[in-house]
Design a protein around this motif. Structure first.
Motif, PDB file in Angstrom:
ATOM      1  N   ASP A  54      -9.599   2.135  -4.260  1.00 26.56           N
ATOM      2  CA  ASP A  54      -9.663   0.860  -4.959  1.00 26.56           C
ATOM      3  C   ASP A  54      -8.699  -0.131  -4.323  1.00 26.56           C
ATOM      4  OD1 ASP A  54      -6.996   1.326  -6.162  1.00 26.56           O
ATOM      5  OD2 ASP A  54      -8.027   2.742  -7.460  1.00 26.56           O
ATOM      6  N   THR A  55      -8.989  -1.402  -4.536  1.00 25.85           N
ATOM      7  CA  THR A  55      -8.100  -2.473  -4.093  1.00 25.85           C
ATOM      8  C   THR A  55      -7.893  -3.427  -5.257  1.00 25.85           C
ATOM      9  OG1 THR A  55      -9.929  -3.851  -3.294  1.00 25.85           O
ATOM     10  CG2 THR A  55      -8.937  -2.326  -1.721  1.00 25.85           C
ATOM     11  N   ALA A  56      -6.661  -3.862  -5.426  1.00 24.49           N
ATOM     12  CA  ALA A  56      -6.333  -4.844  -6.454  1.00 24.49           C
ATOM     13  C   ALA A  56      -5.804  -6.094  -5.772  1.00 24.49           C
ATOM     14  CB  ALA A  56      -5.297  -4.291  -7.419  1.00 24.49           C
ATOM     15  N   THR A  57      -6.338  -7.246  -6.165  1.00 27.88           N
ATOM     16  CA  THR A  57      -5.890  -8.518  -5.597  1.00 27.88           C
ATOM     17  C   THR A  57      -5.578  -9.487  -6.723  1.00 27.88           C
ATOM     18  OG1 THR A  57      -8.195  -9.243  -5.374  1.00 27.88           O
ATOM     19  CG2 THR A  57      -7.164  -8.269  -3.439  1.00 27.88           C
ATOM     20  N   LEU A  58      -4.490 -10.241  -6.552  1.00 29.06           N
ATOM     21  CA  LEU A  58      -4.051 -11.203  -7.564  1.00 29.06           C
ATOM     22  C   LEU A  58      -3.818 -12.559  -6.921  1.00 29.06           C
ATOM     23  CD1 LEU A  58      -3.200  -8.333  -8.722  1.00 29.06           C
ATOM     24  CD2 LEU A  58      -1.329  -9.530  -9.878  1.00 29.06           C
ATOM     25  N   GLU A  70      -2.856   5.429 -18.255  1.00 32.91           N
ATOM     26  CA  GLU A  70      -1.446   5.477 -17.873  1.00 32.91           C
ATOM     27  C   GLU A  70      -1.135   4.567 -16.688  1.00 32.91           C
ATOM     28  OE1 GLU A  70       1.088   6.707 -19.224  1.00 32.91           O
ATOM     29  OE2 GLU A  70       0.436   8.286 -20.587  1.00 32.91           O
ATOM     30  N   SER A  71      -2.069   4.447 -15.771  1.00 34.57           N
ATOM     31  CA  SER A  71      -1.862   3.639 -14.565  1.00 34.57           C
ATOM     32  C   SER A  71      -3.043   2.698 -14.373  1.00 34.57           C
ATOM     33  CB  SER A  71      -1.705   4.545 -13.335  1.00 34.57           C
ATOM     34  OG  SER A  71      -0.546   5.336 -13.437  1.00 34.57           O
ATOM     35  N   PRO A  72      -3.143   1.680 -15.227  1.00 36.61           N
ATOM     36  CA  PRO A  72      -4.275   0.759 -15.130  1.00 36.61           C
ATOM     37  C   PRO A  72      -4.136  -0.187 -13.936  1.00 36.61           C
ATOM     38  CG  PRO A  72      -2.744   0.016 -16.809  1.00 36.61           C
ATOM     39  CD  PRO A  72      -2.241   1.347 -16.343  1.00 36.61           C
ATOM     40  N   GLY A  73      -5.255  -0.797 -13.583  1.00 31.13           N
ATOM     41  CA  GLY A  73      -5.208  -1.790 -12.512  1.00 31.13           C
ATOM     42  C   GLY A  73      -5.136  -1.205 -11.126  1.00 31.13           C
ATOM     43  N   GLY A  74      -5.658   0.016 -10.942  1.00 28.54           N
ATOM     44  CA  GLY A  74      -5.629   0.616  -9.612  1.00 28.54           C
ATOM     45  C   GLY A  74      -4.197   0.834  -9.151  1.00 28.54           C
ATOM     46  N   THR A 124      -0.219 -14.866  -3.688  1.00 28.57           N
ATOM     47  CA  THR A 124      -1.272 -13.850  -3.621  1.00 28.57           C
ATOM     48  C   THR A 124      -0.622 -12.492  -3.451  1.00 28.57           C
ATOM     49  OG1 THR A 124      -1.513 -14.150  -1.219  1.00 28.57           O
ATOM     50  CG2 THR A 124      -3.003 -15.407  -2.635  1.00 28.57           C
ATOM     51  N   LEU A 125      -1.263 -11.477  -4.028  1.00 27.75           N
ATOM     52  CA  LEU A 125      -0.738 -10.111  -3.971  1.00 27.75           C
ATOM     53  C   LEU A 125      -1.910  -9.162  -3.811  1.00 27.75           C
ATOM     54  CD1 LEU A 125       1.881  -8.570  -6.432  1.00 27.75           C
ATOM     55  CD2 LEU A 125      -0.127  -7.283  -5.732  1.00 27.75           C
ATOM     56  N   ALA A 126      -1.755  -8.164  -2.963  1.00 25.69           N
ATOM     57  CA  ALA A 126      -2.782  -7.132  -2.792  1.00 25.69           C
ATOM     58  C   ALA A 126      -2.119  -5.769  -2.758  1.00 25.69           C
ATOM     59  CB  ALA A 126      -3.575  -7.355  -1.506  1.00 25.69           C
ATOM     60  N   THR A 127      -2.816  -4.774  -3.275  1.00 27.52           N
ATOM     61  CA  THR A 127      -2.297  -3.415  -3.225  1.00 27.52           C
ATOM     62  C   THR A 127      -3.460  -2.438  -3.118  1.00 27.52           C
ATOM     63  OG1 THR A 127      -0.878  -1.783  -4.325  1.00 27.52           O
ATOM     64  CG2 THR A 127      -2.212  -3.171  -5.741  1.00 27.52           C
ATOM     65  N   ILE A 128      -3.278  -1.418  -2.265  1.00 22.59           N
ATOM     66  CA  ILE A 128      -4.303  -0.414  -1.993  1.00 22.59           C
ATOM     67  C   ILE A 128      -3.641   0.955  -2.082  1.00 22.59           C
ATOM     68  CG2 ILE A 128      -6.051   0.382  -0.365  1.00 22.59           C
ATOM     69  CD1 ILE A 128      -5.785  -2.384   1.017  1.00 22.59           C
ATOM     70  N   ARG A 129      -4.267   1.886  -2.793  1.00 18.11           N
ATOM     71  CA  ARG A 129      -3.633   3.189  -2.980  1.00 18.11           C
ATOM     72  C   ARG A 129      -3.906   4.174  -1.851  1.00 18.11           C
ATOM     73  NH1 ARG A 129      -4.625   5.018  -9.202  1.00 18.11           N
ATOM     74  NH2 ARG A 129      -6.642   4.009  -8.980  1.00 18.11           N
ATOM     75  N   ALA A 130      -4.985   3.994  -1.103  1.00 16.72           N
ATOM     76  CA  ALA A 130      -5.429   5.055  -0.191  1.00 16.72           C
ATOM     77  C   ALA A 130      -5.025   4.855   1.264  1.00 16.72           C
ATOM     78  CB  ALA A 130      -6.949   5.195  -0.269  1.00 16.72           C
ATOM     79  N   THR A 131      -4.325   3.777   1.586  1.00 15.27           N
ATOM     80  CA  THR A 131      -3.955   3.532   2.980  1.00 15.27           C
ATOM     81  C   THR A 131      -2.467   3.807   3.194  1.00 15.27           C
ATOM     82  OG1 THR A 131      -3.517   1.189   2.556  1.00 15.27           O
ATOM     83  CG2 THR A 131      -5.738   1.782   3.226  1.00 15.27           C
ATOM     84  N   PRO A 132      -2.043   4.009   4.462  1.00 12.23           N
ATOM     85  CA  PRO A 132      -0.635   4.296   4.734  1.00 12.23           C
ATOM     86  C   PRO A 132       0.289   3.207   4.205  1.00 12.23           C
ATOM     87  CG  PRO A 132      -1.954   4.783   6.657  1.00 12.23           C
ATOM     88  CD  PRO A 132      -2.866   4.100   5.675  1.00 12.23           C
ATOM     89  N   PHE A 133       1.534   3.603   4.003  1.00 16.22           N
ATOM     90  CA  PHE A 133       2.505   2.698   3.406  1.00 16.22           C
ATOM     91  C   PHE A 133       2.614   1.390   4.198  1.00 16.22           C
ATOM     92  CE2 PHE A 133       6.710   0.825   3.118  1.00 16.22           C
ATOM     93  CZ  PHE A 133       6.836   0.675   1.744  1.00 16.22           C
ATOM     94  N   TYR A 134       2.568   0.284   3.475  1.00  8.42           N
ATOM     95  CA  TYR A 134       2.770  -1.033   4.085  1.00  8.42           C
ATOM     96  C   TYR A 134       3.373  -1.945   3.036  1.00  8.42           C
ATOM     97  CZ  TYR A 134       1.906  -5.500   6.383  1.00  8.42           C
ATOM     98  OH  TYR A 134       2.062  -6.738   6.948  1.00  8.42           O
ATOM     99  N   TRP A 135       4.373  -2.715   3.470  1.00  7.77           N
ATOM    100  CA  TRP A 135       5.062  -3.642   2.569  1.00  7.77           C
ATOM    101  C   TRP A 135       5.189  -5.003   3.248  1.00  7.77           C
ATOM    102  CZ3 TRP A 135       7.334  -3.819  -2.293  1.00  7.77           C
ATOM    103  CH2 TRP A 135       8.222  -4.884  -2.521  1.00  7.77           C
ATOM    104  N   SER A 195       0.866  -1.172   0.000  1.00  5.92           N
ATOM    105  CA  SER A 195       0.000   0.000   0.000  1.00  5.92           C
ATOM    106  C   SER A 195       0.905   1.225   0.000  1.00  5.92           C
ATOM    107  CB  SER A 195      -0.896   0.026   1.235  1.00  5.92           C
ATOM    108  OG  SER A 195      -1.874  -0.982   1.143  1.00  5.92           O
ATOM    109  N   ASN A 196       0.412   2.315  -0.568  1.00  2.40           N
ATOM    110  CA  ASN A 196       1.281   3.470  -0.738  1.00  2.40           C
ATOM    111  C   ASN A 196       0.507   4.755  -0.503  1.00  2.40           C
ATOM    112  OD1 ASN A 196       3.157   5.357  -1.461  1.00  2.40           O
ATOM    113  ND2 ASN A 196       3.724   4.373  -3.379  1.00  2.40           N
ATOM    114  N   GLU A 197       0.716   5.359   0.654  1.00  2.00           N
ATOM    115  CA  GLU A 197      -0.027   6.562   1.005  1.00  2.00           C
ATOM    116  C   GLU A 197       0.357   7.770   0.156  1.00  2.00           C
ATOM    117  OE1 GLU A 197       0.800   7.606   5.013  1.00  2.00           O
ATOM    118  OE2 GLU A 197       2.947   7.312   4.808  1.00  2.00           O
TER     119      GLU A 197
END
Length: 326
Positions: free
Chosen positions: A210-214, A168-172, A225-236, A151-153
């Motif tokens: 939005d949330t993207a899950t693979l 330009e930035s598909p897939g959330g 499995t992979l998940a990524t969220i644009r609106a939450t604080p940074f987490y790796w 996730s990337n704040e």
């Protein structure tokens, strides 16, 4: 001294300029930025000569290399033009939005005898390098599964521009943040065979909610499995599971190693400036000291899985990576 021009003085382009000041073999001698007013103060502070266009830079014999921090859709044309002009190329990720476009770029640079380095800076995280060493050493036994999250704040501060464009930035968040994890997976496990992905969107934003899950099946049989969220604080998080234990990277310098019958061990490594590290690796490659540590095969495998994920989001079914790239 390798004289460089940079194209793009947005947030990340400016970060590259700051990082390059710590690598004495590289020097920025020109900057290309269409929005001159927005970058004027930064350009003046760093003594960057303004250049009207990338074409002018490519025609300048004093320029040895170009750094591209431009919108993704421009990369193919810019990289191929730079190769034709005999310029070394450092391009921010993703190199392309399609695997075949990236293959054309590598072919052009190979034919011209110039380096094409792709800026996946998290490959240089000490924790991710340690994780690759653990896998290579066989400490985890047979690898069965991998989980990842990014996730990337930073997206909270992006209220306009090309980074919010679905073209330009598909897939959330997959293009901006999730691709780092996908590349990490490929560096550890090799290419993916199949991807089943979903994009859930609540509001267009900004910031986008939005949330993207693979769900991923790798060629070697490992699941992921992979998940990524644009609106939450940074987490790796990248967590590998094997028959003898698991290893989990939680940030740039932290890895937790869990082995059967032992207490979890938390490893911490000295931090490094990863942008300077990747630019130093670029200088090494230009000077012929060693290849850039982001092989073409890995770039293409990451983009094949990325492209399959985007197609799966559209059709709602799993997609074989090679089929997505035909």
């Amino acid at each position: 001294m390798i004289n460089c021009a940079i194209a793009g003085l947005g947030r990340w382009g400016r970060a590259l300029v700051e990082a390059i000041s710590n690598e004495p073999r590289l020097r920025i001698v020109a900057a290309v930025e269409p929005d001159i007013a927005s970058a004027e103060r930064f350009r003046a502070t760093h003594g960057l000569a303004p250049t009207a266009s990338l074409d002018a830079v490519l025609a300048d014999p004093a320029v040895d290399a170009v750094l591209l921090a431009t919108p993704h859709s421009l990369h193919k044309t810019q990289v191929i033009a730079a190769a034709a002009a005999g310029k070394q190329v450092f391009c921010e990720k993703p190199l392309a939005l399609r695997r075949d476009d990236a293959a054309e770029m590598f072919a052009a640079c190979r034919s011209a005898g110039v380096v094409l380095a792709v800026g996946h800076n998290r490959r240089f995280w000490p924790s991710m390098q340690a994780l690759r060493a653990v896998v290579a050493g066989g400490e985890l036994g047979t690898i069965l599964h991998v989980e990842g999250h990014n996730s990337n704040e930073n997206s909270q501060a992006v209220t306009q521009g090309w980074r919010l464009s679905s073209e330009e930035s598909p897939g959330g968040g997959l293009t901006g943040a999730g691709l780092h994890v996908l590349d990490g997976f490929v560096s550890l496990l090799g290419p993916a065979r199949q991807v089943y992905a979903r994009l859930n969107t609540r509001e267009a934003g900004p910031p986008p909610l939005d949330t993207a899950t693979l769900a991923i099946e790798f060629v070697n049989g490992v699941s992921g499995t992979l998940a990524t969220i644009r609106a939450t604080p940074f987490y790796w998080r990248v967590h590998l599971f094997g028959t003898k234990g698991s290893a989990e990277v939680l940030d740039e310098v932290t890895m937790v190693l869990r082995k059967s019958g032992e207490a979890p061990a938390t490893m911490r490594y000295p931090a490094v400036d990863t942008l300077t590290a990747e630019l130093s690796a670029f200088a090494d490659a230009v000077e012929g000291r060693r290849p850039f540590p982001m092989p073409e095969a890995d770039v293409l495998a990451t983009l094949a899985a990325f492209e399959a994920a985007l197609q799966s989001m559209q059709i709602g079914h799993p997609v074989n990576c090679h089929l997505a790239c035909q």
